[in-house]
Design an enzyme around this catalytic site. Structure first.
Site, short mmCIF file in Angstrom:
data_model
loop_
_atom_site.label_atom_id
_atom_site.label_comp_id
_atom_site.label_asym_id
_atom_site.label_seq_id
_atom_site.Cartn_x
_atom_site.Cartn_y
_atom_site.Cartn_z
N SER A 200 0.84 -1.19 0.00
CA SER A 200 0.00 0.00 0.00
C SER A 200 0.88 1.24 0.00
CB SER A 200 -0.88 -0.02 1.25
OG SER A 200 -1.75 1.08 1.26
N CYS A 327 -6.42 0.45 19.37
CA CYS A 327 -6.25 0.12 17.96
C CYS A 327 -7.53 -0.15 17.21
CB CYS A 327 -5.34 -1.08 17.79
SG CYS A 327 -3.67 -0.69 18.23
C1 LIG Z 1 -2.41 -0.58 6.85
C2 LIG Z 1 -2.43 -2.05 6.66
C3 LIG Z 1 -3.39 -2.67 5.85
C4 LIG Z 1 -4.49 -1.89 5.19
O1 LIG Z 1 -4.00 -1.12 4.15
P1 LIG Z 1 -4.88 0.02 3.44
O2 LIG Z 1 -4.07 0.39 2.25
O3 LIG Z 1 -5.00 1.11 4.43
O4 LIG Z 1 -6.19 -0.61 3.07
C5 LIG Z 1 -3.31 -4.03 5.68
N1 LIG Z 1 -2.34 -4.76 6.25
C6 LIG Z 1 -1.41 -4.21 7.04
C7 LIG Z 1 -0.35 -5.08 7.66
C8 LIG Z 1 -1.42 -2.84 7.27
O5 LIG Z 1 -0.50 -2.31 8.06
#
Ligand SMILES: *Cc1c(COP(=O)(O)O)cnc(C)c1O
Length: 403
Positions: A200, A327
């Site tokens: 992401s 969280c």
């Molecule tokens: C932030 C995160 C997500 C979600 O990602 P987005 O792009 O915000 O949907 C999924 N897995 C982990 C390990 C994350 O840290």
């Protein structure tokens, strides 16, 4: 009081160089990357393909294996639901772990409701999956193993190459949520036997709402049933007009991580160690949650016994961190990740995650140490529990009166 940002595992600021790369694609280069018959489209498509190469370059993949998504929640859903539905004829058993991100846990739960069987591995005390447990969980009808590269709350890194090797040996597809690891530690999808990998942009100094899914194209060629239909973009795995400026930002952010990782990870790990040295020097009854050897350079999860994470956050002024009790936002339940390690409610409730980043300075860390030490001391002075513990009373043996 100066504000300090130590919540980079929740999201990172956009690097100014990333923003600069994106701006032309909001302004003059606004074309649709799928427009094949004019320059506007070609310019956009060229930018999208360059970004694909930039992302692929961080993990040793080919650019053809990168599928754009809206981020890791979508990436994980696309991978998990996509494999389950495509390979359901082969088997309906999936293996994952209790302390995965909700974006992995929830699609797996959803598949359970559709008749798939999920084995939920328990991590060890440090948050790592044990290879022996994984080996024992493997069945003839196992089609997918989904285990995260690095845990977002702890920073603990799983034995990814070993998991990949075992999956190869058993002919099982291996998906890893690498949202927290991408750009922070070296990743090689070939050497590590990874078939699907989620990332992401907003966790690595890119914009929110964009990310990518790596989908292996040979040995084996992984196929996914799409969850979003229409238009056939992204090799049919994820339709929809591409978010060109976001994708350009994702590519630029990935490229910066690739170039700066060797120096940046050392600098950030030093600051993390400085933070822990400062806290543990000035405070008693503090402990690190997570693995001390296999971990991200930027994450420090600490339990401060006898104080509540939430009260601490209020007590230390304008420092952005996450607490083990906050969280999952609305609920005041302690974090399922910390509880998943076998921590009692007291330790889980008293934990704070400090996640450092590219823009964290030594001054930030020194100021944080000062404010945290003073907040903890203050809260402990007012805490009857702390006083009892100081008098040598074993709190676990106390019979509490109910009102
Ligand atoms: C932030 C995160 C997500 C979600 O990602 P987005 O792009 O915000 O949907 C999924 N897995 C982990 C390990 C994350 O840290």
């Amino acid at each position: 009081m100066r504000s300090i940002y130590l919540d980079n595992n929740a999201t990172t600021p956009v690097d100014p160089r990333v923003l600069d790369a994106m701006l032309p694609y909001f302004r003059e280069h606004f074309g649709n990357a799928a427009s094949r018959n004019h320059r506007y489209g070609w310019v956009a498509e060229e930018a999208v393909e360059k970004a694909r190469e930039q992302v692929a370059g961080v993990i040793g993949a080919s650019s053809k294996e990168i599928i754009w998504t809206s981020g890791s929640t979508e990436g994980n859903n696309t991978a998990i639901l996509g494999v389950a539905r495509m390979y359901a004829d082969k088997g309906r058993h999936i293996i994952t772990c209790r302390i995965e991100h909700k974006a992995v846990i929830d699609p797996c739960k959803f598949l359970e409701s559709e008749g798939f069987e999920v084995t939920w591995l328990e991590p060890d005390r440090s948050g790592r999956v044990r290879m022996e447990d994984l080996r024992q969980a493997m069945r003839d009808d196992t089609i997918l193993v989904s285990l995260m590269f690095a845990n977002n709350e702890l920073g603990t890194i799983n034995p990814i190459a070993e998991i990949g090797a075992l999956c190869k040996e058993r002919g099982v597809i291996f998906h890893t949520d690498a949202t927290q690891a991408f750009g922070k530690v070296p990743i090689d999808v070939e050497a590590m036997g990874i078939d699907l990998l989620t990332l992401s942009a907003h966790k690595m100094y890119g914009p929110k709402g964009v990310g990518a899914l790596y989908v292996r194209r040979k040995k084996p060629r992984v196929r996914l049933q799409p969850i979003i239909h229409g238009g056939g973009h992204e090799r049919g795995m994820r339709s929809g007009t591409l978010n060109v400026p976001g994708i350009v930002g994702c590519g630029a952010a990935a490229e910066l991580c690739r170039k700066e990782m060797p120096t940046e990870s050392v600098r950030i790990a030093r600051l993390r160690d400085r933070l822990w040295a400062g806290l543990s020097e000035h405070l008693t009854d503090v402990s690190i949650n997570g693995n001390l050897e296999h971990r991200l350079p930027n994450t420090l999860n600490v339990s401060f016994l006898y104080v509540e994470g939430e009260s601490m956050m209020m007590g230390m002024g304008d420092i952005a961190v996450s607490s083990g009790s906050a969280c999952t936002s609305a609920s005041l339940e302690p974090s399922y990740v910390l509880k998943g390690l076998g921590l009692g409610d007291d330790l889980a409730h008293s934990s704070i995650r400090f996640s450092l980043g590219r823009f964290t300075t030594q001054e930030d860390i020194d100021e944080t140490i000062k404010r945290v030490v003073s907040a903890v001391n203050h809260l402990r002075e007012m805490s009857p529990l702390y006083e009892m513990a100081q008098q040598g009373i074993d709190l676990s043996k106390v019979q509490w009166q109910r009102h």
